[in-house]
Scaffold this active site. Structure first.
Site, mmCIF file in Angstrom:
data_model
loop_
_atom_site.group_PDB
_atom_site.id
_atom_site.type_symbol
_atom_site.label_atom_id
_atom_site.label_comp_id
_atom_site.label_asym_id
_atom_site.label_seq_id
_atom_site.Cartn_x
_atom_site.Cartn_y
_atom_site.Cartn_z
ATOM 1 N N VAL A 231 45.497 5.680 -5.606
ATOM 2 C CA VAL A 231 46.003 6.627 -4.608
ATOM 3 C C VAL A 231 46.662 5.883 -3.438
ATOM 4 C CG1 VAL A 231 45.288 8.370 -2.913
ATOM 5 C CG2 VAL A 231 44.372 8.407 -5.251
ATOM 6 N N CYS A 232 45.875 5.163 -2.693
ATOM 7 C CA CYS A 232 46.369 4.577 -1.447
ATOM 8 C C CYS A 232 47.385 3.481 -1.693
ATOM 9 C CB CYS A 232 45.191 4.051 -0.630
ATOM 10 S SG CYS A 232 43.940 5.321 -0.408
ATOM 11 N N VAL A 233 47.332 2.836 -2.863
ATOM 12 C CA VAL A 233 48.335 1.834 -3.216
ATOM 13 C C VAL A 233 49.463 2.473 -4.021
ATOM 14 C CG1 VAL A 233 48.764 -0.335 -4.442
ATOM 15 C CG2 VAL A 233 46.608 0.010 -3.210
ATOM 16 N N VAL B 70 42.945 0.400 -0.817
ATOM 17 C CA VAL B 70 41.797 1.041 -1.450
ATOM 18 C C VAL B 70 41.984 2.548 -1.346
ATOM 19 C CG1 VAL B 70 39.319 1.444 -1.239
ATOM 20 C CG2 VAL B 70 40.227 -0.864 -0.915
ATOM 21 N N VAL B 71 41.944 3.291 -2.438
ATOM 22 C CA VAL B 71 41.786 2.882 -3.805
ATOM 23 C C VAL B 71 43.161 2.755 -4.462
ATOM 24 C CG1 VAL B 71 39.529 3.971 -3.977
ATOM 25 C CG2 VAL B 71 41.553 5.243 -4.724
#
Lengths: 208, 208, 208, 208, 208, 208, 208, 208
Positions: F117-119, F113-114
């Protein structure tokens, strides 16, 4: 064979805001107005926050397309401002391209109205000239989902990276330790859910 | 590795209108009828405005597929009109291909009903023969979103450019100074929001 | 660099129906049940109409997945029928692959439940072995749009062609003159709008 | 306890078109623009076809709300035209109410922009004064579905009948034998699917 | 003050099928065609299963509206069949009303195309005359959701009960013990999910 | 030219769970909360079931982003847990990358999440370093569909495989005979429709 | 003329769970399965939490409809459990009505599958007999939105109150001071967003 | 039998803002966050503009529900502010009801989070006590559309008027001549489309 990972670099990026004009905005129907307004202003705020060179351009602003949205004019009082005399593709305007070249940046962050024309045309031209192009999809609006997806497909196939303003901000910032306060304020001003998290957090914390 | 920027050129483009027949139109359910009718007529109007060679073709118009929509017949009284005796892919019809070759153009702007068959089949064949293909997604209709996205994926992967009639008009026109009145009228006739901008503008301006 | 135009050929195509089982069908929620049932039966009908070699396979049909839908069993009484003892990817089952090889065809038309697994896994394996793969997107069902689009993206990127049963039928038939009655009946039985066109046409015509 | 069946009567009905102004139309986002434009013009056409007394009114048309849509002005050159100096609820304007009373009709067919205000306010006031009120829901537009459903709920609870232009036309006409040609033309001009039916029918028939 | 519970009684109900004509069906866009066809045929099947007197009527079937859907004609070969010479509201046709009276039933189950006109008009008239009216919402189709909800609101406010064919069948049947086989077959033929349950159940059971 | 078939191998895969924090989860609005919670826990369960090395990381968990969801902390008590001091892209954190290298696996299954960005950021970085990347799309959440599709497009173009947790589980398991009970339980716990199939099956079977 | 405010009273309410059977649940397609499962279990939990007399009933559970969902059976081991021999409307079963009368309550909270039949029929019958009826709309599922809205309209018009499980819980509880821990746990277990709020709150608080 | 026209009167109306708290806002998923934030602030602005007595209340703001949104606290520094110790229905709190009575107004404009509980419960109680209740539907948020429509149905049936903030502002203002500047500013600040109209208008006008 895969698209390589081109990462936004705040020292090598410029922002192009194309035709966010009061009249043209009434054509935007693929994003709800409150959200779209917020996205455009968030993009403007991040451009200022990261001190990215920003270039404004408009199409026929004396006519029915209407003037540039006042908030953008105020946000970038010293930015190059190219009121195009007629070119639909901003890249066909020499002053616009010259202003971009003058920044010395090779990464272009583009948003505008309408996506399929005012964004896609200069994006495709910039890619052809070797620029790295990042389309801010949620600060770019158009008539409906048919035209949005057609435009996205054309730009993506040509090598553009599709991002939203939030992803752009995060990729430019890299590390919260560079400035917690500043980025937090940017998010708080433009993401209601995030603002609520901060409000609750601060209340609880101050109560300690 | 990216798709290069192939830009529409009004001196090198022809328009193919495939199977916009009164019966077949009842199969179109991925675009609402008022919008679809407007998009098809807008594409016809822009073909005439830019004086692009236009080719009409139909499939079995004596049968349940029904006759070509009268508005298109009237718009292009002198256009090549190929009533195919049975070929589903118009490109399998020699007269159709000959009519295209006779235009001497290498950019093909295609729209039709239904997208997955009447548009995709000739688009894929034209790409294979080296034409530059531009699919007018919003003047092409089909059963539902599943079949639309399947068709878009197949055409895009094969090298077609997905556009809508508005993007096509803008890319062909290049510069408003070529003719403000003409393009403005085209937009005003087919984009209600744009018409309203012009109405308000003219009213205020005439009041000066 | 573009995907070439691989055209379905009725002399070189086989149909794989993977895991359309009574229990598994309750997992399908990305297509409404009436429409999905119709699409699957339409694909079966076209396979029979074009006399394409067809292969049936099921996963654990003695367990909760349930038996193959009876209509498919009845439609292809003599087709190879591989009740897999456990392999999730049908391509991991030697009998399944052997049955495909025995057809001598190099074009595979695949549909099944659920799209991301029962369709995508053998589709990816077949592509790797050099088959030309055509996924019938509307006769393949899955949990929701997230999993559908993930599966489509993976298969399309690997070289599969996404089509629907209608596009498959049209590309196989090539020319209405090959058999108007037969294809018309197929469409009339599975496209209510088309059936209505024919009904109106016949009524008017018979009245002459 | 049920709402009684109040049936539109062409001898006892008047049409009120409230604030269909070029500026205000950009606020309408619960109906797609091509469809909305068509619905409003269809209502105007039916008002003329049935020779219903029609009253036009606008709010601040010198300001940003913009002028009345020109097509409406042209359609009803002799209609009472009340440019309200400031009243938001048209019913608060004495000239407007006087014009309605002058028609001598007790059934009012109302449409306007935006639904929750320009339609609902006079509709509620008219009901209170004993008029029978018919809201043309598809020729009335507003910001989004939240505001539409709020307005519909308020008007329906107060006794208004919700209809669309097509239902209004049919209830006024009563019997096709009164004039097939006229009503058929009205439908053909504003319902693309109906126009296609007629096109196919006429082609087949003329071929006899 | 609440609407009382009026319960369908198979000994006191008749079915009215209004204008399910091949041409008019192309106007139905608020329900997907595969589902709508299934719903209409399910209603026909239940009318036969419960041996309810059924009345068919059409509007101008020699013209573009087209003939009654053949499946309905075949299902009710001996039913009163009123081809109206022009009345839009079937209730304005004396033969239609006479046929209803002849059934001696006071509960009317109505479905038709389009909902706002061909269903709502006779429904409102029947309510006015004291009939208990049950509208089969999913076997009645219209242009879009705007017109559907307007029509539902008008009919519900006038006292009609909104139901779907499944609810009608269940309320008429009352108790499975009256006939398990018959109702099960009806459901199996028209509810794919139910058919799958039965298929799995029978397979497991027969394996005992 | 096509993406090759990279198949998940339970002996060569690790799972990265990025920033599933109690505060950040309130930002997820492209997947409904009940479904999203289930998807994330299903992914955790499958990681445990297949005994895949799993790495947890969080961003600023002392601040408004909030703590890691407790269920994940409990599920992986011994997993490397990297609370990043500020790096937005987890790949910029040396401990995180070291933990991945320590697994010795070359296939990375990522969710977080989110999504944009984070993935996407670590996914793009991992691809660049030669890892095979599998994004679990339904266990990754973000603001809305605009940002989801932008992120998917960027990751897919860079070579990532988009999958859902169900597809991941099936591709890792390969063959039901490896363990029917275990995988069945996993599915029963996270797919209500599947649980129902098993419930009905067991009831019938036990009745034999 | 308005419906009066009938307020749920935990001392005067009983819960009726109608036909939540493993087979029938595959018919529910108007609510996504993860959400629906959660809603039903939340309703069961609140019934237990408030110690409301609860009555279970099923239809033909030996047949394809399948057994009652095991979680419900376990939650109410001592509840009256009426396996109806055939009555579709549970109210037609004397044991069911007797069980309700035996509770001595006059407020009935009803949920079931499918909404239009298993919920609406007993709800209408209960209203007729003077009970106050509260339909738990989100723990009741059916085929699609058409049948849901038809059922809601019929029940609301007859005097039923439409609520969801969350509203029911809040109206029964009245005041958090009656038990913060208990209601908080109920919400935390069934509302992921609420659980996250509590997680963040507890973490911050425990850090003080 | 119809609901009478109860018209908002700025001299007889008070505003109740119920539980717009930072934590609870994360539960709101039936309205997109940018739009919802704007609607709530618009309602606050109009309350101040029309100088309506306004009452604030919160539920458990020391706990996970979080503090009142700061913007509301700042907007109404002198308003009665009732931090309820536990009552879920604000009307059960004597201070809250006393504050309402102290205003001497009989029209109550209510908004809050979540709609089904914090808005509906006091709305129903107020109606019972004879107040005229106006629910601001777009400044009230809840979990999803199921719970929203259940709540709307319950409130409307009990006599509440459903409106949005824009309708409330217009009905209170009555006539633009009361203050063009003030209302125009309110709209410009909260309706992006309206702001654009004004921007274009002013630009053109100032150019005269």
């Amino acid at each position: 064979m895969n698209k390589p990972y081109v990462r936004l670099d705040k020292n090598d990026a410029a922002v192009l805001l194309v035709d966010h004009q009061a009249g043209l905005l009434s054509l935007v129907r693929d994003i709800e107005p409150d959200r779209f307004k917020n996205n455009v202003l968030a993009l403007a705020d991040l451009a200022k926050y990261f001190q990215l060179p920003t270039i404004l351009t408009t199409s026929f602003e004396q006519g029915p397309n209407g003037p540039l949205v006042p908030e953008l004019k105020e946000a970038f009082p010293d930015a190059p401002y190219i009121a195009r005399p007629g070119q639909i593709n901003a890249w066909d305007n020499e002053d616009f391209v010259a202003a971009i070249r003058a920044t010395g940046k090779k990464q272009l962050i583009i948003a505008g109205v309408v996506t399929e024309v005012c964004v896609a045309f200069p994006a495709l031209a910039a890619l052809e000239e070797g620029y790295e192009v990042f389309v801010v999809t949620d600060a770019s609006g158009t008539f409906n989902e048919l035209t949005r997806h057609s435009a996205w497909d054309r730009m993506s196939a040509a090598g553009a990276q599709l991002m939203t303003w939030f992803g752009v901000a995060c990729e430019l910032h890299r590390d919260w330790r560079n400035d917690i306060e500043g980025l937090g304020t940017l998010f708080s001003n433009h993401i209601p859910d995030y603002r609520n998290l901060i409000t609750s957090y601060n209340t609880l914390n101050s109560g300690k």
